[in-house]
Design an enzyme around this catalytic site. Structure first.
Site, PDB file in Angstrom:
ATOM      1  N   GLY A 214       4.012  16.318   7.205  1.00 42.03           N
ATOM      2  CA  GLY A 214       4.658  14.893   7.809  1.00 42.03           C
ATOM      3  C   GLY A 214       5.214  14.439   7.442  1.00 42.03           C
ATOM      4  O   GLY A 214       6.825  14.125   7.730  1.00 42.03           O
ATOM      5  N   HIS A 215       5.591  14.609   5.680  1.00 40.80           N
ATOM      6  CA  HIS A 215       6.875  14.804   4.812  1.00 40.80           C
ATOM      7  C   HIS A 215       7.771  15.850   4.837  1.00 40.80           C
ATOM      8  O   HIS A 215       7.492  16.030   4.171  1.00 40.80           O
ATOM      9  CB  HIS A 215       6.775  13.366   4.722  1.00 40.80           C
ATOM     10  CG  HIS A 215       8.360  12.566   3.717  1.00 40.80           C
ATOM     11  ND1 HIS A 215       9.138  13.302   3.586  1.00 40.80           N
ATOM     12  CD2 HIS A 215       8.035  10.630   3.197  1.00 40.80           C
ATOM     13  CE1 HIS A 215       9.553  12.537   2.878  1.00 40.80           C
ATOM     14  NE2 HIS A 215       9.807  10.555   2.569  1.00 40.80           N
ATOM     15  N   GLU A 325      10.242   1.902   7.904  1.00 38.01           N
ATOM     16  CA  GLU A 325      11.501   2.196   7.560  1.00 38.01           C
ATOM     17  C   GLU A 325      12.734   3.460   8.407  1.00 38.01           C
ATOM     18  O   GLU A 325      12.709   4.384   7.631  1.00 38.01           O
ATOM     19  CB  GLU A 325      11.420   3.261   6.236  1.00 38.01           C
ATOM     20  CG  GLU A 325       9.943   2.498   5.031  1.00 38.01           C
ATOM     21  CD  GLU A 325       9.797   2.985   3.648  1.00 38.01           C
ATOM     22  OE1 GLU A 325       9.229   2.120   2.701  1.00 38.01           O
ATOM     23  OE2 GLU A 325       9.723   4.197   4.085  1.00 38.01           O
ATOM     24  N   CYS A 343      16.449   6.096  -0.757  1.00 39.14           N
ATOM     25  CA  CYS A 343      16.119   7.403  -0.686  1.00 39.14           C
ATOM     26  C   CYS A 343      16.640   7.746   0.449  1.00 39.14           C
ATOM     27  O   CYS A 343      17.656   8.889   0.361  1.00 39.14           O
ATOM     28  CB  CYS A 343      14.925   7.299  -0.643  1.00 39.14           C
ATOM     29  SG  CYS A 343      13.422   7.720  -2.013  1.00 39.14           S
ATOM     30  N   CYS A 416       9.485   5.646  -5.267  1.00 38.96           N
ATOM     31  CA  CYS A 416      10.320   7.155  -4.594  1.00 38.96           C
ATOM     32  C   CYS A 416      11.743   6.730  -5.088  1.00 38.96           C
ATOM     33  O   CYS A 416      12.836   7.540  -5.463  1.00 38.96           O
ATOM     34  CB  CYS A 416      10.578   7.098  -3.288  1.00 38.96           C
ATOM     35  SG  CYS A 416      10.558   5.887  -2.390  1.00 38.96           S
TER      36      CYS A 416
END
Length: 482
Positions: A214-215, A325, A343, A416
């Site tokens: 998914g990421h 985001e 990030c 993160c």
């Protein structure tokens, strides 16, 4: 530059209109970065920040990983301690991996026996947490978690690939493992990573599990394992995950938020979560270069045009919307509510650097330079202990835009960004120079010295400058022999 120092070398300054003619992909990037270990930054702007990262931010981030239970989760999962999973997110493992990566870069540049010993202790806990077949995910291994469900955590294994972050965590593990091995020569974390990656190659692929992460991030890590070992199965696995995106025959599509709405080679607009996108585009560049696939290169060209002409902030930041985001619509770039996650700036820098290595065009370095001085660097304070998660372009000092804070914060539940900062800063020396056979590229104007090998000749490149405060840059070539 002194007359007579050209030798037979082409020296190309990235600030020129175009650095070089485009080159297609082959078995690797046509242009290779000069390793950060061959570049010694002695710069009034960057040197203090690099030293602060080494002496303050690495330890600060490790302390946060300790006090928030992120390190303890590995000990509990490995049976070295008793307890429950601590934290709101299953991706907490990744924060520990990222700080290890940053610490490893710092160790490569400057030995620190105390730091190295501390990292060894954490790696021992990580190794203990790995299950016999290679599975490693503390939120899934700790038994009591089943009675205490939390955000983004799933059990049994692989039951929530879309949002469980099991594969995302592993990408950061693989990157940390390669960095640690290169820095210390030790295989302790690399062996953990290889055992994990071998599990992925057994469980994901044609005729097996077909769902992509998914990421995105594991794809970048797999490519680094391929480079470290020469094992093509890791490159093939990265390509498999990319090519499953948008493929409804293999899984229920996650949608545009995860760039899983159409196949990657058909994507023309940057949509969804900006960090996910930047990591995916970076992996596409890696696979396009290493596999010699022009389809990836063409797709990235269209996506880059879309981002730079319609969705890029003046600072180099990407991701206009707090919700998700995410990228906004074309030209949706509000200042006060800009998200522009730290990030995402790092992911954008990684992607643009890779595009330069593919094409040799200075336009990618123009974006990279804008990011590192602005969109990224705003994410960390001068003292190295306070951070921005989002980076709006304007603030009235009253709105709590930074995860509930009006200014920078010492840390976040979702950590993160601070742990990404600590690994990106010490790697920056590897962005300064690049080489293609006898052509040597100056990509960033940073005082200090780099060394390259041109047909067996050691060639030093020294920059003298007060950039960015002054525009004058003096470049001196120092050949190892006349």
């Amino acid at each position: 530059m002194k007359r007579g120092t050209w030798l037979a070398v082409g020296l190309v300054v990235a600030g020129s209109a175009r650095a070089a003619a485009a080159a297609g992909p082959g078995t690797d990037y046509p242009i290779r970065p000069v390793p950060f270990t061959a570049v010694h930054i002695q710069d009034g702007f960057w040197s203090p920040r690099l030293e602060t990262n080494r002496s303050v931010t690495v330890r600060h981030d490790f302390d946060k990983c300790e006090t928030t239970g992120r390190v303890a989760n590995f000990a509990v999962a490995g049976g070295l301690a008793k307890g429950e999973f601590v934290g709101l997110f299953g991706f907490n493992d990744s924060d520990v991996y990222k700080v290890i990566e940053g610490a490893s870069y710092s160790l490569r540049l400057r030995p620190d026996p105390g730091l190295e010993s501390y990292v060894d202790g954490i790696i021992a806990k990580i190794a203990a947490a790995q299950e016999p077949d290679g599975y490693l995910y503390t939120a899934g291994t700790i038994p009591t978690l089943a009675q205490k469900p939390t955000c983004c955590v799933s059990r049994p294994r692989w039951s929530d690939i879309a949002s469980g972050h099991e594969l995302y965590n592993l990408g950061h593990l693989y990157e940390a493992a390669v960095a640690h091995h290169q820095a210390t020569g030790k295989r302790t974390l690399l062996d953990v990573a290889l055992k994990s990656a071998d599990l992925l190659t057994r469980e994901f692929g044609p005729g097996r599990r077909l769902d992509p992460p998914g990421h995105q991030e594991v794809e970048i890590g797999l490519v680094k394992l391929y480079r470290a070992t020469g094992e093509k199965k890791y490159l093939d696995q990265a390509r498999f995950f990319l090519e499953q995106r948008g493929n409804a025959a293999g899984h229920k599509l996650y949608g545009a938020y995860s760039q899983d709405h159409v196949p990657v080679l058909q994507q023309t607009e940057a949509v969804g979560h900006a960090v996910r996108a930047g990591y995916m585009y970076s992996a596409m560049a890696d696979v396009g270069a290493l596999a010699g696939d022009e389809g990836y290169v063409r797709a990235l060209g269209g996506l880059w045009d879309n981002v730079v002409s319609r969705k890029l902030y003046l600072t180099g930041g990407i991701g206009a919307r707090r919700e998700g985001e995410a990228f906004g619509d074309d030209y949706e770039l509000p200042n006060r509510t800009a998200y522009a996650e730290t990030c995402a700036a790092i992911a954008n820098a990684m992607w643009n650097h890779r595009l330069f290595l593919l094409h040799g065009d200075a336009k990618y370095l123009d974006v990279l330079e804008r990011i590192v001085y602005n969109g990224f660097l705003s994410g960390v304070s001068l003292d190295g202990e306070r951070f921005f998660y989002p980076n709006p372009l304007t603030s009235d000092g009253e709105r709590s835009f930074n995860m509930g804070q009006k200014g920078r914060s010492a840390g976040f539940d979702c950590s993160c960004c601070p742990t990404n900062v600590v690994r990106f800063l010490p790697s920056m020396a590897g962005y300064v120079y690049a080489q293609r056979e006898r052509d040597v590229f100056v990509n960033l104007f940073v005082a200090g010295r780099g060394e390259v090998d041109v047909d067996g000749l050691k060639l030093g490149i020294r920059q003298e400058t007060r950039y960015p405060w002054e525009g004058r840059v003096r470049i001196v070539l120092e050949p190892g022999r006349p």
